[in-house]
Every structure is written in C-alpha cells, then in structure tokens.
Design an enzyme around this catalytic site. Structure first.
Site, PDB file in Angstrom:
ATOM      1  N   THR A 220       0.818  -1.223   0.000  1.00 18.44           N
ATOM      2  CA  THR A 220       0.000   0.000   0.000  1.00 18.44           C
ATOM      3  C   THR A 220       0.843   1.261   0.000  1.00 18.44           C
ATOM      4  OG1 THR A 220      -1.791  -1.152   1.118  1.00 18.44           O
ATOM      5  CG2 THR A 220      -1.784   1.224   1.333  1.00 18.44           C
TER       6      THR A 220
ATOM      7  N   SER B 197       1.621  -7.617  -0.817  1.00 17.41           N
ATOM      8  CA  SER B 197       2.494  -8.492  -0.023  1.00 17.41           C
ATOM      9  C   SER B 197       2.006  -9.930   0.054  1.00 17.41           C
ATOM     10  CB  SER B 197       2.706  -7.921   1.376  1.00 17.41           C
ATOM     11  OG  SER B 197       1.536  -7.995   2.146  1.00 17.41           O
TER      12      SER B 197
ATOM     13  N   THR C 293       1.596  -4.494   4.223  1.00 19.79           N
ATOM     14  CA  THR C 293       1.473  -4.829   5.637  1.00 19.79           C
ATOM     15  C   THR C 293       0.900  -6.224   5.879  1.00 19.79           C
ATOM     16  OG1 THR C 293      -0.687  -3.764   5.655  1.00 19.79           O
ATOM     17  CG2 THR C 293       1.194  -2.431   6.350  1.00 19.79           C
ATOM     18  N   ASP C 294       0.218  -6.772   4.860  1.00 22.90           N
ATOM     19  CA  ASP C 294      -0.499  -8.036   5.097  1.00 22.90           C
ATOM     20  C   ASP C 294       0.421  -9.166   5.538  1.00 22.90           C
ATOM     21  OD1 ASP C 294      -2.781  -6.711   4.422  1.00 22.90           O
ATOM     22  OD2 ASP C 294      -3.092  -7.699   2.496  1.00 22.90           O
TER      23      ASP C 294
END
Ligand code: ASP
Length: 338
Positions: A17, A60, A92-93
């Site tokens: 993101t 990710s 971030t995932d």
C-alpha cells in the site's frame, strides 16, 4: 570547518500500500518505485544519503520466501558496501512474516528496518511518509545496532520476532502481543526501553544462495476448528510436504481425532503445533488429555512456544532450508522463547 558526513541507508521497495496509487481515483495498485517513494517524502534526505532500489512491486500476499530471501541478500550486500542500515518497504499483510524470515538469517549488527503503510499515498493522512521517516531514523540510530530486524510503524519500534498485524484497517495495526514495542520514535529521536531487544543468533546461512536455486521446502499451515476430524491434516500429509504446522486452540490444543492425525503425520515428517490465539505460548505440562500439548508432544509433535503459527511455519521452513533437520526441537526451544 569539518563537515558531518551523512550515513547511507539502502531502501529496498517490495510494493504494498505504501507504493500503491490509483490512476482514476478509485482502487489502488502497486506503482511507485523505491526511488519515487523516497523522493516523495520531504526531509528524508536530511536523515541519510539514500540508495533506493525496487526489489519487487507486489501486494504483499504475492511475496514468497524466495523474493524475501533475495531482499535479504540485497540488504547484506548493501551493508557490506558501507550502508549504515537498511530499510525495506512492503505491504502490511505479510509484513510480520517477511520481517521474521529476514530476521532469522540477519547476521549483521547494522539495523534492518521494515515498514509499510495502511493508507496509500493519495489518501488523506497517508501514513507511509511518517512510517518511512521513522524507519530511516531507526536505521541510522546507533542504538538500533545488534537488535536484529525491527519493524517501525506508527512511531513504534517492534522486534520482527514478536510483531503481528492485529487490525485490518487501523494505522496502528501492528502490535507485539505480550512483549510490546521495544522503542518509540519521538520527535526526531529513536528511544529504546531498558528491557527487551534480545534475540537468538541468526541461523547459519552458508549455502543459502545455492539452496534457493533448488526446490524449496513445502511447509503448509493447517488451522484446526471445532469438530475437526483430522481429515484435512491427513490429506495435507498425503501430499508429502516437508513438514506441517498446526494452528491449535488455546495453548496449542486440538480435538482427540485431530490428535490421531497429528500422530500419523508426525511419524512421517516434522509437525509443529502453535497457539492460534495470537498471544501467549503453547502449554508445556498443564494438560494431559488427548489433543493437549502433552499428548501432542508424546505423539512426536514439536511445541512452537511463544511463536504464533505463521512465524512457527517460517522457523520450520528456514531450519529445513538450512539443513538443521536434527535440531528442530532445540531450534523451537531456543527461538520460541522470549
Ligand atoms: N493492505 C496491504 C498493505 O498494507 C496490501 C499489501 O499487503 O500489499 O500494503
């Protein structure tokens, strides 16, 4: 007059993101290179000389172990070439996973700091710039040395081994359950608390580059659930993986039927059980019923300790990759403990 030389920080961008934009103001996709990311943050160049590179441009969820370990090799080359620290940006995932995978093999004193963003650059109050600044400050701070891989997010500094994404949308999505953050970014300073920050030595990475050219270990993660009959684990085991991790209830427990399946799998491959709760360790000597921690160990399974299922999976994967098949139990005893 002597001129202060600025340290160099290598910034490797992997997507996520923080690097996602939208051409028409609607849904975002990864577009920004490492160079563009760094240029877009005012003041970043006053912290360090930046050597930015684009290592991948992916959400990710589409990163894999090979891509992450290629980033590790790039980071090691950067510090060998003189960088004072390294920053990796990514989605971030899966950040808690890649940060831990890199940490397992990070054998340099220089800080390697991972960050990302919950809001894309075009959204109001985008958090990427602040997170990148915090990560850069963390990467150049002498106090960050010898702490392994760190995650800088929302002005907090976490150890890669304990950090987890605990919210799907909030800008404060990252927490280290039980242990908490080890530091804070305050004004322009990086401040560490007195406790915490220790870590086991890195796994021996000799031969890792050659190993990555070969087929890599397959270590699936199986989540248990109410009424689990163990049939999914049987199916997974029948596909001949190199090891399996089971995300168990509470302190690492499963149903009696699943315990039978764990025993069948453990006779053929390493099986690790972890707690799905997101906080706290697997039990050691508290429960003795079929499916309890003591029962699973008696059936040949290995307890993950304080590592959550996704990190336990990466430790098993990495230990298998590093050829440490005889010491798996010791690895989990050492690395699964605070
Ligand atoms: N939501 C994700 C992010 O924060 C997308 C990803 O993980 O790439 O970056």
């Amino acid at each position: 007059m002597t001129q202060r030389t600025r340290p160099t920080v290598a910034v490797g961008a992997l997507g996520g993101t923080i690097a996602m934009t939208s051409a028409d103001g609607t849904a975002v996709v990864p577009t920004l290179t490492g160079e563009l990311l760094a240029e877009a943050v005012p003041g970043l160049e006053t912290i360090a000389d930046i050597r930015a590179e684009t290592l991948a441009m992916l959400p990710s969820g589409s990163l894999d172990e090979r891509t992450v370990l290629a980033a590790l090799a790039w980071a090691k080359d950067a510090v060998d070439a003189g960088a004072a620290g390294v920053v990796l940006t990514q989605g971030t995932d899966t950040l808690e996973e890649s940060a831990y995978l890199v940490d397992l093999f990070w054998d340099r004193p220089e800080p390697l700091v991972v960050t990302g963003a919950m809001r894309s650059p075009q959204s109001p109050s985008a958090d990427g710039p602040a997170n990148l600044i915090a990560a850069m400050r963390c990467a150049v701070a002498p106090e960050s040395r010898d702490r392994g891989v760190l995650v800088a997010f929302d002005d907090e500094i976490h150890q890669a081994r304990w950090v987890a994404k605990t919210d799907s949308m909030s800008t404060g999505a990252f927490r280290s359950p039980v242990f908490g953050p080890i530091g804070r970014c305050v004004e322009s300073q990086v401040v560490y608390g007195v406790n915490g920050g220790g870590r086991p030595p890195a796994l021996v990475a000799a031969g890792l580059a050659e190993r990555l050219q070969q087929p890599l270990p397959r270590v699936p993660l199986v989540a248990t659930h109410l009424g689990d009959r163990g049939d999914v684990l049987d199916l997974v085991a029948a596909s001949h993986p190199d090891g399996v991790v089971v995300a168990g209830f509470g302190a690492g427990h499963v149903s009696a039927a699943m315990a039978e399946a764990v025993g069948r799998a453990a006779a053929r491959m390493p099986v690790v059980f972890a707690s799905r709760t997101g906080s706290g360790p697997t039990g050691r000597a508290m429960y003795g019923y079929p499916g309890s921690e003591m029962d699973l160990v008696a059936r040949g399974a290995i307890a993950a300790g304080w590592l959550p299922p996704v990190k336990a999976r990466l430790l098993l994967w990495s230990a298998l990759c590093a050829g440490e098949t005889d010491q798996l139990r010791e690895e989990f005893t050492q690395r699964g403990a605070p």
